[in-house]
Design an enzyme around this catalytic site. Sequence first.
Site, mmCIF file in Angstrom:
data_model
loop_
_atom_site.group_PDB
_atom_site.id
_atom_site.type_symbol
_atom_site.label_atom_id
_atom_site.label_comp_id
_atom_site.label_asym_id
_atom_site.label_seq_id
_atom_site.Cartn_x
_atom_site.Cartn_y
_atom_site.Cartn_z
ATOM 1 N N ASP A 24 0.846 -1.208 -0.095
ATOM 2 C CA ASP A 24 -0.205 0.140 -0.124
ATOM 3 C C ASP A 24 1.016 1.107 0.070
ATOM 4 O O ASP A 24 2.109 1.208 -0.189
ATOM 5 C CB ASP A 24 -0.992 -0.093 1.094
ATOM 6 C CG ASP A 24 -0.483 0.118 2.667
ATOM 7 O OD1 ASP A 24 0.918 0.284 2.551
ATOM 8 O OD2 ASP A 24 -1.054 0.086 3.635
ATOM 9 N N CYS A 52 2.547 -3.472 4.033
ATOM 10 C CA CYS A 52 1.955 -1.947 4.431
ATOM 11 C C CYS A 52 2.941 -1.538 5.603
ATOM 12 O O CYS A 52 4.050 -1.724 5.668
ATOM 13 C CB CYS A 52 0.866 -2.726 5.027
ATOM 14 S SG CYS A 52 0.234 -3.756 5.998
ATOM 15 N N THR A 69 2.473 -1.903 8.807
ATOM 16 C CA THR A 69 2.945 -3.176 10.030
ATOM 17 C C THR A 69 3.047 -4.227 9.187
ATOM 18 O O THR A 69 3.783 -5.155 9.709
ATOM 19 C CB THR A 69 2.071 -2.902 10.945
ATOM 20 O OG1 THR A 69 0.799 -3.446 10.376
ATOM 21 C CG2 THR A 69 1.808 -1.685 11.648
ATOM 22 N N HIS A 72 8.306 -24.305 9.382
ATOM 23 C CA HIS A 72 7.043 -25.155 10.115
ATOM 24 C C HIS A 72 5.788 -24.603 9.596
ATOM 25 O O HIS A 72 4.779 -25.701 9.556
ATOM 26 C CB HIS A 72 6.887 -24.487 11.663
ATOM 27 C CG HIS A 72 8.033 -24.892 12.578
ATOM 28 N ND1 HIS A 72 7.982 -24.905 13.910
ATOM 29 C CD2 HIS A 72 9.439 -25.377 12.190
ATOM 30 C CE1 HIS A 72 9.329 -25.301 14.297
ATOM 31 N NE2 HIS A 72 9.967 -25.615 13.496
ATOM 32 N N HIS A 97 4.845 -31.512 10.450
ATOM 33 C CA HIS A 97 4.164 -30.227 10.089
ATOM 34 C C HIS A 97 3.184 -30.494 8.987
ATOM 35 O O HIS A 97 2.381 -29.652 8.981
ATOM 36 C CB HIS A 97 5.353 -29.120 9.738
ATOM 37 C CG HIS A 97 6.169 -28.867 10.830
ATOM 38 N ND1 HIS A 97 5.766 -28.262 11.801
ATOM 39 C CD2 HIS A 97 7.606 -29.046 10.842
ATOM 40 C CE1 HIS A 97 7.099 -28.127 12.680
ATOM 41 N NE2 HIS A 97 8.084 -28.496 11.994
HETATM 42 C C1 RB5 Z 1 -2.153 2.510 6.640
HETATM 43 O O1 RB5 Z 1 -2.220 3.469 7.382
HETATM 44 C C2 RB5 Z 1 -1.967 1.408 7.371
HETATM 45 O O2 RB5 Z 1 -3.053 1.156 8.297
HETATM 46 C C3 RB5 Z 1 -1.504 0.109 6.573
HETATM 47 O O3 RB5 Z 1 -0.325 0.591 5.980
HETATM 48 C C4 RB5 Z 1 -1.133 -1.275 7.352
HETATM 49 O O4 RB5 Z 1 -0.169 -0.867 8.498
HETATM 50 C C5 RB5 Z 1 -2.183 -1.978 8.198
HETATM 51 O O5 RB5 Z 1 -2.230 -2.853 8.623
#
Ligand code: RB5
Length: 147
Positions: A11, A68, A70, A101, A136
């Site tokens: 993203d 993204c 996180t 695993h 596994h």
């Molecule tokens: C975007 O602001 C953020 O929410 C997205 O990149 C991501 O971290 C979502 O899990």
Amino acid sequence: MAINTIIIASDHAGFSQKQALVAWLREQAYQVNDLGPEGEGRVDYPDYAALVGRALVAGNADVGILICGTGIGMAIAANKIAGVRAANITDPVFAALAREHNDANVLALSGRFVDEATNRSIVETFLATPFSGGRHVGRLAKISALE
Ligand code: RB5
């Protein structure tokens, strides 16, 4: 199975790390299919997780990479698609364990909280580590049965 083909998307929060990763992977002769986005404008991560997850289960690549902010949202969304085993990874040791695993086939990375060098090391480990099989296999079959 050696990994040769990679399908990747991000993203806006993962965009710049995606661009860097795509260039780096291509330098190493991996075949990389970049599903976007093409610029830094805001987009919704589930749209890109779906593109990669669907292409992967259709057999268009060996593994997928999603980035993204996180990696959490990408993994949650991609795991809604039957056949996807996405792991949100922030550390190379877990990258190896996700392959050994869990036979993870999608790597979900953080573009905001993990630096580029660490993400490269995670990707390198993920791509180089085979599934261990053995005990596994039955556990993965139980995951598939949940789909
Ligand atoms: C975007 O602001 C953020 O929410 C997205 O990149 C991501 O971290 C979502 O899990």
